[in-house]
Design a protein around this motif. Structure first.
Motif, short mmCIF file in Angstrom:
data_model
loop_
_atom_site.label_atom_id
_atom_site.label_comp_id
_atom_site.label_asym_id
_atom_site.label_seq_id
_atom_site.Cartn_x
_atom_site.Cartn_y
_atom_site.Cartn_z
N LYS A 6 0.85 -1.18 0.00
CA LYS A 6 0.00 0.00 0.00
C LYS A 6 0.89 1.23 0.00
N LEU A 7 0.52 2.21 -0.82
CA LEU A 7 1.33 3.40 -1.02
C LEU A 7 0.61 4.65 -0.52
N PHE A 8 1.36 5.54 0.11
CA PHE A 8 0.82 6.77 0.65
C PHE A 8 1.71 7.94 0.25
N GLY A 9 1.13 9.14 0.24
CA GLY A 9 1.87 10.37 0.02
C GLY A 9 2.68 10.38 -1.26
N ASP A 18 -2.53 3.57 -5.57
CA ASP A 18 -2.54 3.53 -4.10
C ASP A 18 -2.07 2.18 -3.55
N GLN A 19 -1.95 1.19 -4.42
CA GLN A 19 -1.38 -0.09 -4.00
C GLN A 19 -0.87 -0.85 -5.22
N ILE A 20 0.07 -1.74 -4.95
CA ILE A 20 0.65 -2.58 -5.99
C ILE A 20 0.72 -4.00 -5.46
N GLU A 21 0.28 -4.93 -6.26
CA GLU A 21 0.37 -6.33 -5.88
C GLU A 21 1.65 -6.92 -6.45
N LEU A 22 2.40 -7.61 -5.61
CA LEU A 22 3.64 -8.26 -6.05
C LEU A 22 3.47 -9.77 -5.98
N ASP A 23 4.02 -10.46 -6.95
CA ASP A 23 4.06 -11.92 -6.95
C ASP A 23 5.49 -12.32 -6.61
N LEU A 24 5.68 -12.84 -5.41
CA LEU A 24 7.01 -13.16 -4.89
C LEU A 24 7.15 -14.65 -4.66
N PRO A 25 8.38 -15.15 -4.64
CA PRO A 25 8.56 -16.56 -4.30
C PRO A 25 8.26 -16.80 -2.82
N GLU A 41 9.01 -0.43 -10.25
CA GLU A 41 8.65 0.98 -10.29
C GLU A 41 9.88 1.82 -9.95
N PRO A 42 10.74 2.10 -10.93
CA PRO A 42 11.99 2.83 -10.64
C PRO A 42 11.78 4.17 -9.93
N SER A 43 10.67 4.84 -10.16
CA SER A 43 10.43 6.11 -9.47
C SER A 43 10.29 5.88 -7.96
N LEU A 44 9.78 4.74 -7.56
CA LEU A 44 9.70 4.40 -6.14
C LEU A 44 11.07 4.01 -5.61
#
Length: 92
Positions: A6-9, A18-25, A41-44
């Motif tokens: 979840k992303l803020f500000g 406002d959120q990103i879902e990641l698929d991780l091992p 997301e390189p900007s992040l």
């Protein structure tokens, strides 16, 4: 496994979401999730990391619990976990 970030500000503004879902091992850590997010997301990435280290002013949480009270960025994640991070807040 899927985890939600979840992303803020300024992080929300940089990602345009406002959120990103990641698929991780399975067995991925909080730090690995943040690295995956930065690659996606390189900007992040610029807001999260200074070189190889996470900016020391950020507070990172998994399911509402600050990871400093667990294993720090080595805190393991489980399917469905929610990762959030914030700069410190101050005020009076």
């Amino acid at each position: 496994m899927k985890v939600t970030v979840k992303l803020f500000g300024e992080f929300r503004a940089a990602a345009g979401a406002d959120q990103i879902e990641l698929d991780l091992p399975r067995g991925a850590t909080c730090g690995e999730a943040l690295r995956t997010l930065a690659e996606r997301e390189p900007s992040l990435g610029e807001l999260l990391f200074a070189g190889d280290a996470l900016h020391d002013h950020l507070h990172v949480f998994v399911n509402g619990r600050n990871v400093v009270h667990d294993q720090g960025l080595a805190t393991p994640l489980s399917p469905g976990d929610v990762v959030t991070f914030f700069p410190p807040l101050s005020g009076g």
